[in-house]
Design a protein around this motif. Sequence first.
Motif, PDB file in Angstrom:
ATOM      1  N   UNK A 283      19.461  55.643  37.245  1.00 22.14           N
ATOM      2  CA  UNK A 283      20.305  54.819  38.116  1.00 22.14           C
ATOM      3  C   UNK A 283      19.598  54.685  39.480  1.00 22.14           C
ATOM      4  N   UNK A 284      18.803  55.274  40.083  1.00 23.62           N
ATOM      5  CA  UNK A 284      17.919  54.862  41.133  1.00 23.62           C
ATOM      6  C   UNK A 284      16.978  53.780  40.935  1.00 23.62           C
ATOM      7  N   UNK A 285      16.253  53.634  39.622  1.00 25.12           N
ATOM      8  CA  UNK A 285      15.558  52.689  39.316  1.00 25.12           C
ATOM      9  C   UNK A 285      16.602  51.293  39.099  1.00 25.12           C
ATOM     10  N   UNK A 286      17.252  51.343  38.251  1.00 27.82           N
ATOM     11  CA  UNK A 286      18.493  50.130  38.063  1.00 27.82           C
ATOM     12  C   UNK A 286      18.855  49.912  39.486  1.00 27.82           C
ATOM     13  N   UNK A 287      19.283  50.509  40.290  1.00 25.51           N
ATOM     14  CA  UNK A 287      19.544  49.944  41.676  1.00 25.51           C
ATOM     15  C   UNK A 287      18.470  48.919  42.294  1.00 25.51           C
ATOM     16  N   UNK A 288      17.102  49.594  42.109  1.00 28.72           N
ATOM     17  CA  UNK A 288      15.775  49.064  42.660  1.00 28.72           C
ATOM     18  C   UNK A 288      15.826  47.841  41.905  1.00 28.72           C
ATOM     19  N   UNK A 289      15.908  47.842  40.620  1.00 29.45           N
ATOM     20  CA  UNK A 289      15.800  46.743  39.782  1.00 29.45           C
ATOM     21  C   UNK A 289      16.608  45.648  40.288  1.00 29.45           C
ATOM     22  N   UNK A 290      17.867  46.083  40.589  1.00 26.80           N
ATOM     23  CA  UNK A 290      18.830  44.575  41.078  1.00 26.80           C
ATOM     24  C   UNK A 290      18.476  44.138  42.411  1.00 26.80           C
ATOM     25  N   UNK A 291      17.897  45.216  43.174  1.00 26.02           N
ATOM     26  CA  UNK A 291      17.377  44.807  44.525  1.00 26.02           C
ATOM     27  C   UNK A 291      16.354  43.722  44.284  1.00 26.02           C
ATOM     28  N   UNK A 292      15.462  43.937  43.262  1.00 24.09           N
ATOM     29  CA  UNK A 292      14.283  43.335  43.041  1.00 24.09           C
ATOM     30  C   UNK A 292      14.731  41.730  42.704  1.00 24.09           C
ATOM     31  N   UNK A 293      15.923  41.733  41.840  1.00 21.66           N
ATOM     32  CA  UNK A 293      16.244  40.323  41.241  1.00 21.66           C
ATOM     33  C   UNK A 293      16.841  39.645  42.782  1.00 21.66           C
ATOM     34  N   UNK A 294      17.521  40.394  43.399  1.00 21.30           N
ATOM     35  CA  UNK A 294      18.252  39.724  44.552  1.00 21.30           C
ATOM     36  C   UNK A 294      17.123  39.374  45.412  1.00 21.30           C
ATOM     37  N   UNK A 295      16.011  40.081  45.752  1.00 20.32           N
ATOM     38  CA  UNK A 295      14.908  39.744  46.568  1.00 20.32           C
ATOM     39  C   UNK A 295      14.208  38.395  46.228  1.00 20.32           C
ATOM     40  N   UNK A 296      13.923  38.492  44.833  1.00 20.61           N
ATOM     41  CA  UNK A 296      13.347  37.124  44.375  1.00 20.61           C
ATOM     42  C   UNK A 296      14.153  35.978  44.247  1.00 20.61           C
ATOM     43  N   UNK A 297      15.441  36.182  44.067  1.00 24.10           N
ATOM     44  CA  UNK A 297      16.397  35.018  44.174  1.00 24.10           C
ATOM     45  C   UNK A 297      16.481  34.449  45.418  1.00 24.10           C
ATOM     46  N   UNK A 298      16.403  35.382  46.585  1.00 23.77           N
ATOM     47  CA  UNK A 298      16.729  35.013  48.100  1.00 23.77           C
ATOM     48  C   UNK A 298      15.245  34.290  48.576  1.00 23.77           C
ATOM     49  N   UNK A 372      20.907  39.376  33.695  1.00 19.53           N
ATOM     50  CA  UNK A 372      20.109  40.276  35.036  1.00 19.53           C
ATOM     51  C   UNK A 372      19.202  40.874  34.216  1.00 19.53           C
ATOM     52  N   UNK A 373      19.418  41.906  33.126  1.00 18.03           N
ATOM     53  CA  UNK A 373      18.378  42.559  32.490  1.00 18.03           C
ATOM     54  C   UNK A 373      17.245  41.732  32.121  1.00 18.03           C
ATOM     55  N   UNK A 374      17.478  40.415  31.524  1.00 22.80           N
ATOM     56  CA  UNK A 374      16.265  39.845  30.827  1.00 22.80           C
ATOM     57  C   UNK A 374      15.710  39.301  31.993  1.00 22.80           C
ATOM     58  N   UNK A 375      16.210  38.974  32.972  1.00 23.01           N
ATOM     59  CA  UNK A 375      15.324  38.507  34.205  1.00 23.01           C
ATOM     60  C   UNK A 375      14.630  39.460  34.789  1.00 23.01           C
ATOM     61  N   UNK A 376      15.022  40.664  35.036  1.00 26.63           N
ATOM     62  CA  UNK A 376      14.269  41.715  35.257  1.00 26.63           C
ATOM     63  C   UNK A 376      13.102  42.154  34.274  1.00 26.63           C
ATOM     64  N   UNK A 377      13.477  41.951  33.090  1.00 27.72           N
ATOM     65  CA  UNK A 377      12.255  42.185  32.110  1.00 27.72           C
ATOM     66  C   UNK A 377      11.018  41.110  32.249  1.00 27.72           C
ATOM     67  N   UNK A 378      11.600  39.974  32.580  1.00 27.75           N
ATOM     68  CA  UNK A 378      10.469  38.961  32.791  1.00 27.75           C
ATOM     69  C   UNK A 378       9.536  39.271  33.976  1.00 27.75           C
TER      70      UNK A 378
END
Length: 852
Positions: A283-298, A372-378
């Motif tokens: 759960x912690x890793x998934x939350x950080x993965x979503x934050x990573x996507x948001x940061x790159x988008x920003x 989102x999951x595929x974006x993180x995987x890339x």
Amino acid sequence: MSPEAHSAPRSLAEALRARDDASLAALLRSRPDLITPVPTDLTQLATRAGTRASVLRALERLDRFALQTAEALAVAPDPASYDTLLGLMAGDAGDETVAGALPRAVACLREQALVWGGDDRLRLVRTARELLAPSPQHPSPTGLGPTVQEATSGMSPGRIQEIVTAAGLPSTHDSVSAVTALTALFTHRKKMAKLLAGAPEAALEVLTRLVWGPPYGQVTADPAAHLRWLLDRGLLLPTTPGTVVLPREVALHLREGRAHRTPEPLPPAVTPAAAHSSQVVDATAAGQAYTALATVEELLKDWDEGGPAVLRAGGLSVRDLKRTAVALDVSEPVAAFWVELAYAAGLIASDGEADERYAATPAYDEWLEQPPAERWARLAQAWLAATRTPGLVGGRDAKDRTLSALGPGLDRSAAPEVRHRVLSLLAALPQGAAPDAESVLARLRWERPLRGAQRDGDDDLRSRLARWALSEAELLGVTGRGALSAHGRALLGAPAAAPAAGSGSAEAGSAESAGPGDKLPVHHHRAADRLVPLAAAEQAVATAAAARLLAPLLPEPLDHVLLQADLTAVAPGPLRRPLADMLGVLADVESKGGATVYRFTPASVRRALDAGRTAADLHAFLAEHSRTPVPQPLAYLIDDVARRHGHLRVGAASAYVRCDDDTLLNEILADRRAAALRLRRLAPTVLAAQTDPATLLEGLRAMGYAPAAESAEGDVLITRAHAHRTPPRTAPEPVPDGPPPPDATLLSAAIRAIRAGDLAATTPRKPVGEPLAGGELPRTSSAETLATMQAAVLTGDSVWIGYVNADGAASQRVIAPVRVEGGFVTAYDHTADEVRTFPLHRITGVAELADD
């Protein structure tokens, strides 16, 4: 006993010739530089395996104990028996752990072709011995000095006889026998103990200081009595004026036979520092993965209309990196990581224009459309393979120039291997266990002791890469609370269930337990007991599996917000893209976290109106996407800004302002803040300015007005943000760490070609014609060549030929002729393992193979 021991090879080439195909494949897989290009025969392979560059690369890939074994062989007699080597490693008293690990180390050195010969005659490759043997210029890691024979090579015969006599030995007739007798004394444990029993205490203290190295010391022209006692008996030997050395045999006696002070036969265990449940970690890793996507988008949204300028030398300026860090609300090193990650994934690049700037690539728009999951995987796959190292940003290169983000000089070829190895060590721990960082670094230093400090001064580059890998994996969501997540394991290609912590054998068992039919591919390097990076196709499968595991853990995007009376809106989770994009125009982000808070201001509402929205559109949008009623203050704000929006109009004169209300124009002219705009009245309802329309718009808005831009036809000009994109760009290619490991197909073809070439070079042949001097190929006339070929067709025998191809490259081949006609011979070529056609005029010589 190895096959080499039975066949008693006389050279490395003969030792390689005695190997089977599996053993040759293991050598070429572990040392891929040997196969680039493919050697013509085993003699050339052995020659290439002994070159300095290749041996250095092979030594760099040894673990600490295998390297210690090679260092011990470098100070042992050449050749040395296995028992001699065991004595150097385990000492006189013996060490069961060392004795148990030594066969693996010797087998590793043999597989790497650094050691050859049977157990009774182990030989270290000459180049490796030169690199590892002690010398005044390059001290050995063992701390040993030269042998008695080497140290006395320049000494006068009379002085050698004096030393022999002082040591209690009978004088000899020549220096060679004297040195032999002195060496025998120093290697005899009982006689040496008796000799040292009579040494002054101060002399023993001197020996104690030199015994573990460095073995060199300084003496005066008139040494003290205890030093004179050592010099007279050869326990210290002079090298240069004022310098003495402790002979190797004396040091080994004082060390009780050990070449190393602390042999390290077993890898240090990776110890857990904390344990969490697998659910918490994921759960912690998934939350950080979503934050990573948001940061790159920003980051990319901030650079959507064109990012920072490219420095002349390449990269971001320090000021632009600071601005990016402020925009992302992170530290500068973390901002450098996100920028480099987006660059490695091919999402940003320079636009290549005259005024070169960084901008998003067309691949970014495609990336946004993926789940989102595929974006993180890339992103994760790009991070795992990237050789660019963001941790170096801000440091200095070899020319003392600052290393900048996106600039040159950040590639470190060892980075992907270190990242993969760090994650492999985490995968070997129990699920949910976070490692102690120092134990991870200790393990890496044991596995690659020679690869720590390369091109980066005295700092241990490998340890720095490992620390960065641990922190970057947490930022990216590969780990959670320091422990490897389930999708992180899948990304690595590791098995779902981890073995017990710390054990190298447990790691081997985990890799061995995964069969070829497993969903996630696992590779195991038997010589090094570790997982190795996956091939490109297998990594794609592992990445897709990681995305599938991560997808259920990511939060579902919402289609609503909560409007509040204080002109804010709260997004309780991630928003769907159309809603997030529109809200980003209509309001400013005030705070981030589990919930994002947006604030509505006159400027943000005007921004939405400038983008072509009307007041009615904004009311309808908020009413549709708010779970709470639209607050009255927000409705008033929208109506008030919309009522004034476009009341003033700005066009090109250089620029002008026109308004039907001349009182408002008088107010603007009277305002001292308008002095910089240099306005003057052209008509009761028109003001002219000497600034451009964009500057005039900005100036009037700064004064609190809400002007609208006007086209040349007098219509209101709707201003929209134009996304700036680079031309199509490819992601930066990782800088390889030497040649890539060969695949099974290439290995099979290379071994077949080497065997065939070796057969052609070593098969006995009947002499034909006059053999040429210097070992050149014998030549035959055209008539002899044709006659021999025709005879071979009739008898079905194989023949040896010398052949020159169209490029002028000469080679030897063994062929079985099938047909001779029209100036060509069709034959089965053992080198290529196929039927080929050879022009007769390109065959320099031919010979029948000897009957034996």
